[in-house]
Design a protein around this motif. Structure first.
Motif, PDB file in Angstrom:
ATOM      1  N   PRO A 278      34.161  41.377  44.010  1.00  0.00           N
ATOM      2  CA  PRO A 278      35.216  41.615  45.021  1.00  0.00           C
ATOM      3  C   PRO A 278      36.627  41.474  44.455  1.00  0.00           C
ATOM      4  O   PRO A 278      37.503  42.305  44.735  1.00  0.00           O
ATOM      5  CB  PRO A 278      34.933  40.537  46.081  1.00  0.00           C
ATOM      6  N   ALA A 279      36.846  40.444  43.632  1.00  0.00           N
ATOM      7  CA  ALA A 279      38.170  40.256  43.031  1.00  0.00           C
ATOM      8  C   ALA A 279      38.504  41.405  42.090  1.00  0.00           C
ATOM      9  O   ALA A 279      39.645  41.879  42.049  1.00  0.00           O
ATOM     10  CB  ALA A 279      38.224  38.927  42.283  1.00  0.00           C
ATOM     11  N   ALA A 280      37.512  41.879  41.338  1.00  0.00           N
ATOM     12  CA  ALA A 280      37.744  42.981  40.397  1.00  0.00           C
ATOM     13  C   ALA A 280      38.128  44.256  41.130  1.00  0.00           C
ATOM     14  O   ALA A 280      39.019  44.998  40.694  1.00  0.00           O
ATOM     15  CB  ALA A 280      36.492  43.208  39.550  1.00  0.00           C
ATOM     16  N   ILE A 281      37.473  44.527  42.251  1.00  0.00           N
ATOM     17  CA  ILE A 281      37.762  45.746  43.007  1.00  0.00           C
ATOM     18  C   ILE A 281      39.160  45.678  43.625  1.00  0.00           C
ATOM     19  O   ILE A 281      39.933  46.643  43.572  1.00  0.00           O
ATOM     20  CB  ILE A 281      36.693  45.975  44.084  1.00  0.00           C
ATOM     21  N   VAL A 282      39.506  44.530  44.220  1.00  0.00           N
ATOM     22  CA  VAL A 282      40.845  44.370  44.801  1.00  0.00           C
ATOM     23  C   VAL A 282      41.912  44.476  43.718  1.00  0.00           C
ATOM     24  O   VAL A 282      42.931  45.157  43.888  1.00  0.00           O
ATOM     25  CB  VAL A 282      40.950  43.018  45.538  1.00  0.00           C
ATOM     26  N   HIS A 283      41.679  43.807  42.596  1.00  0.00           N
ATOM     27  CA  HIS A 283      42.617  43.834  41.477  1.00  0.00           C
ATOM     28  C   HIS A 283      42.844  45.259  40.981  1.00  0.00           C
ATOM     29  O   HIS A 283      43.984  45.722  40.834  1.00  0.00           O
ATOM     30  CB  HIS A 283      42.050  42.954  40.362  1.00  0.00           C
ATOM     31  N   GLY A 284      41.760  45.982  40.738  1.00  0.00           N
ATOM     32  CA  GLY A 284      41.877  47.347  40.243  1.00  0.00           C
ATOM     33  C   GLY A 284      42.501  48.287  41.259  1.00  0.00           C
ATOM     34  O   GLY A 284      43.287  49.175  40.907  1.00  0.00           O
ATOM     35  N   PHE A 285      42.156  48.090  42.541  1.00  0.00           N
ATOM     36  CA  PHE A 285      42.706  48.940  43.594  1.00  0.00           C
ATOM     37  C   PHE A 285      44.218  48.795  43.688  1.00  0.00           C
ATOM     38  O   PHE A 285      44.953  49.784  43.747  1.00  0.00           O
ATOM     39  CB  PHE A 285      42.060  48.581  44.937  1.00  0.00           C
ATOM     40  N   LEU A 286      44.705  47.555  43.681  1.00  0.00           N
ATOM     41  CA  LEU A 286      46.143  47.318  43.804  1.00  0.00           C
ATOM     42  C   LEU A 286      46.910  47.900  42.614  1.00  0.00           C
ATOM     43  O   LEU A 286      47.958  48.534  42.779  1.00  0.00           O
ATOM     44  CB  LEU A 286      46.418  45.821  43.925  1.00  0.00           C
ATOM     45  N   LEU A 287      46.384  47.696  41.399  1.00  0.00           N
ATOM     46  CA  LEU A 287      47.074  48.214  40.219  1.00  0.00           C
ATOM     47  C   LEU A 287      46.998  49.740  40.168  1.00  0.00           C
ATOM     48  O   LEU A 287      47.954  50.390  39.719  1.00  0.00           O
ATOM     49  CB  LEU A 287      46.482  47.604  38.952  1.00  0.00           C
ATOM     50  N   SER A 288      45.887  50.317  40.630  1.00  0.00           N
ATOM     51  CA  SER A 288      45.775  51.776  40.678  1.00  0.00           C
ATOM     52  C   SER A 288      46.754  52.367  41.682  1.00  0.00           C
ATOM     53  O   SER A 288      47.255  53.480  41.495  1.00  0.00           O
ATOM     54  CB  SER A 288      44.346  52.182  41.053  1.00  0.00           C
ATOM     55  N   LEU A 289      47.018  51.632  42.739  1.00  0.00           N
ATOM     56  CA  LEU A 289      47.983  52.089  43.743  1.00  0.00           C
ATOM     57  C   LEU A 289      49.413  51.952  43.230  1.00  0.00           C
ATOM     58  O   LEU A 289      50.265  52.821  43.454  1.00  0.00           O
ATOM     59  CB  LEU A 289      47.800  51.278  45.031  1.00  0.00           C
ATOM     60  N   LEU A 290      49.670  50.866  42.504  1.00  0.00           N
ATOM     61  CA  LEU A 290      51.018  50.607  41.993  1.00  0.00           C
ATOM     62  C   LEU A 290      51.398  51.542  40.843  1.00  0.00           C
ATOM     63  O   LEU A 290      52.556  51.953  40.744  1.00  0.00           O
ATOM     64  CB  LEU A 290      51.124  49.158  41.497  1.00  0.00           C
ATOM     65  N   ALA A 291      50.433  51.861  39.986  1.00  0.00           N
ATOM     66  CA  ALA A 291      50.738  52.568  38.736  1.00  0.00           C
ATOM     67  C   ALA A 291      51.506  53.875  38.938  1.00  0.00           C
ATOM     68  O   ALA A 291      52.609  54.028  38.382  1.00  0.00           O
ATOM     69  CB  ALA A 291      49.450  52.809  37.947  1.00  0.00           C
ATOM     70  N   PRO A 292      51.008  54.835  39.714  1.00  0.00           N
ATOM     71  CA  PRO A 292      51.764  56.090  39.837  1.00  0.00           C
ATOM     72  C   PRO A 292      53.103  55.915  40.552  1.00  0.00           C
ATOM     73  O   PRO A 292      54.065  56.615  40.247  1.00  0.00           O
ATOM     74  CB  PRO A 292      50.828  57.000  40.653  1.00  0.00           C
ATOM     75  N   ILE A 293      53.167  54.954  41.473  1.00  0.00           N
ATOM     76  CA  ILE A 293      54.417  54.723  42.197  1.00  0.00           C
ATOM     77  C   ILE A 293      55.485  54.162  41.259  1.00  0.00           C
ATOM     78  O   ILE A 293      56.637  54.644  41.234  1.00  0.00           O
ATOM     79  CB  ILE A 293      54.180  53.775  43.390  1.00  0.00           C
ATOM     80  N   LEU A 294      55.109  53.149  40.460  1.00  0.00           N
ATOM     81  CA  LEU A 294      56.085  52.542  39.554  1.00  0.00           C
ATOM     82  C   LEU A 294      56.501  53.508  38.442  1.00  0.00           C
ATOM     83  O   LEU A 294      57.682  53.583  38.084  1.00  0.00           O
ATOM     84  CB  LEU A 294      55.513  51.266  38.955  1.00  0.00           C
ATOM     85  N   ILE A 295      55.534  54.241  37.901  1.00  0.00           N
ATOM     86  CA  ILE A 295      55.887  55.212  36.860  1.00  0.00           C
ATOM     87  C   ILE A 295      56.848  56.243  37.418  1.00  0.00           C
ATOM     88  O   ILE A 295      57.828  56.637  36.776  1.00  0.00           O
ATOM     89  CB  ILE A 295      54.614  55.901  36.310  1.00  0.00           C
ATOM     90  N   ALA A 296      56.591  56.676  38.656  1.00  0.00           N
ATOM     91  CA  ALA A 296      57.476  57.658  39.279  1.00  0.00           C
ATOM     92  C   ALA A 296      58.875  57.092  39.481  1.00  0.00           C
ATOM     93  O   ALA A 296      59.883  57.771  39.223  1.00  0.00           O
ATOM     94  CB  ALA A 296      56.898  58.100  40.618  1.00  0.00           C
ATOM     95  N   LEU A 297      58.961  55.855  39.935  1.00  0.00           N
ATOM     96  CA  LEU A 297      60.269  55.233  40.175  1.00  0.00           C
ATOM     97  C   LEU A 297      61.059  55.065  38.877  1.00  0.00           C
ATOM     98  O   LEU A 297      62.251  55.364  38.827  1.00  0.00           O
ATOM     99  CB  LEU A 297      60.076  53.884  40.861  1.00  0.00           C
TER     100      LEU A 297
END
Length: 300
Positions: A278-297
């Motif tokens: 469960p921790a691995a899925i939450v961790h990966g989900f949050l970073l996967s969501l952040l990655a394209p947004i931060l790179i774009a910014l």
């Protein structure tokens, strides 16, 4: 100035807002997404071959990737070690399901390098029609981000699930912030603009995304360096997870970055037990969501 930001965010958000699809369609999306990764990396290799002063730029790519990987992983490791000391992750080790061998998984990752090399070799022919690779990669990027949005939507993660698993969310936050600090240091050492270093640090191991986004924003040299930087993270995680899991579960999870919800999940499960999932899925989900947004910014 914001056109690149919109090109990234619009398809990502559009895919996420679409209704959830059936399991069969979700598998189709995964297969198409895998194919798009190879196509985009092939185009990246072609673009790399069209660089002027190729030998000099290849040395730059190696230098940028090496320094960035070292700085980012060092900051991540130090921050995750501090987190484990301050807030130890309890839980007895329980053997999980069998995972593929680490060598097999590493070879799967290295296949991506061969795709880039293949595109590079074809690009060296300098055929005129290959000049369209840049435009084709932009079109492929839109499709990729749309599919990523659909995939995140079908991950089924709700705000309640994320908040309830505080360990996964905490490790993701520590990884996200410390990686940016490492990227800032790398930018100083390499003499790059701060936003370039921050963008390189924002993929969190998601090499298939960082390679094309960074190439589109900063050119083939930085884009290729970002790809190899993130690929090195995944390969290092595969090799280190078994040894780290008994000493620092937070570090074993955090070094996986965004891949903890897919590629490196079997290794985490095998060495850390089912309670780490469960921790691995939450961790990966949050970073996967952040990655394209931060790179774009940082690329805007």
């Amino acid at each position: 100035m914001y056109s690149g930001l919109l090109i990234i965010l619009i398809p990502l958000v559009a895919g996420y807002l679409l209704p959830r699809v059936s399991r069969a369609w979700a598998h189709r999306v995964d297969r198409i997404l895998s194919a798009m990764v190879y196509i985009i990396l092939f185009f990246m290799g072609i673009s790399l071959a069209f660089l002027d002063n190729l030998a000099v730029n290849l040395r730059l790519i190696a230098w940028y990737a090496g320094v960035s990987a070292l700085c980012i992983m060092a900051f991540n490791g130090a921050a995750l070690w501090w987190l484990e000391k301050r807030r130890p992750w309890p839980g007895a080790h329980r053997q999980g399901v069998p995972a593929p061998s680490r060598l097999h998984m590493a070879l799967d990752s290295l296949k991506l390098c061969l795709v880039v090399v293949g595109g590079f070799a074809i690009g060296l022919t300098q055929w005129t029609w290959l000049n369209a690779a840049s435009k084709a990669s932009e079109f492929a990027l839109v499709i990729l981000l749309l599919l990523v949005g659909i995939q995140l939507r079908n991950g089924g993660m709700t705000l309640r699930q994320i908040l309830l698993n505080r360990r996964g969310a905490t490790v993701a936050l520590v990884v996200a912030v410390s990686a940016l600090a490492g990227g800032a240091l790398a930018a100083m050492i390499l003499g790059l603009p701060l936003r370039t270093g921050l963008a390189m640090a924002s993929a969190y191991g998601w090499y298939s995304l960082s390679g094309i986004l960074m190439t589109d924003a900063f050119g083939p040299v930085v884009g290729s360096a970002a790809f190899f930087n993130d690929l090195a993270r995944e390969l290092l995680a595969i090799m280190l997870i078994p040894g780290l899991m008994g000493r620092s579960r937070s570090m074993a999870l955090g070094l996986c970055g965004a891949t903890s919800m897919d590629f490196t999940l079997p290794v985490l499960t095998r060495t850390g037990g089912l309670d780490v999932v469960p921790a691995a899925i939450v961790h990966g989900f949050l970073l996967s969501l952040l990655a394209p947004i931060l790179i774009a910014l940082f690329s805007a």
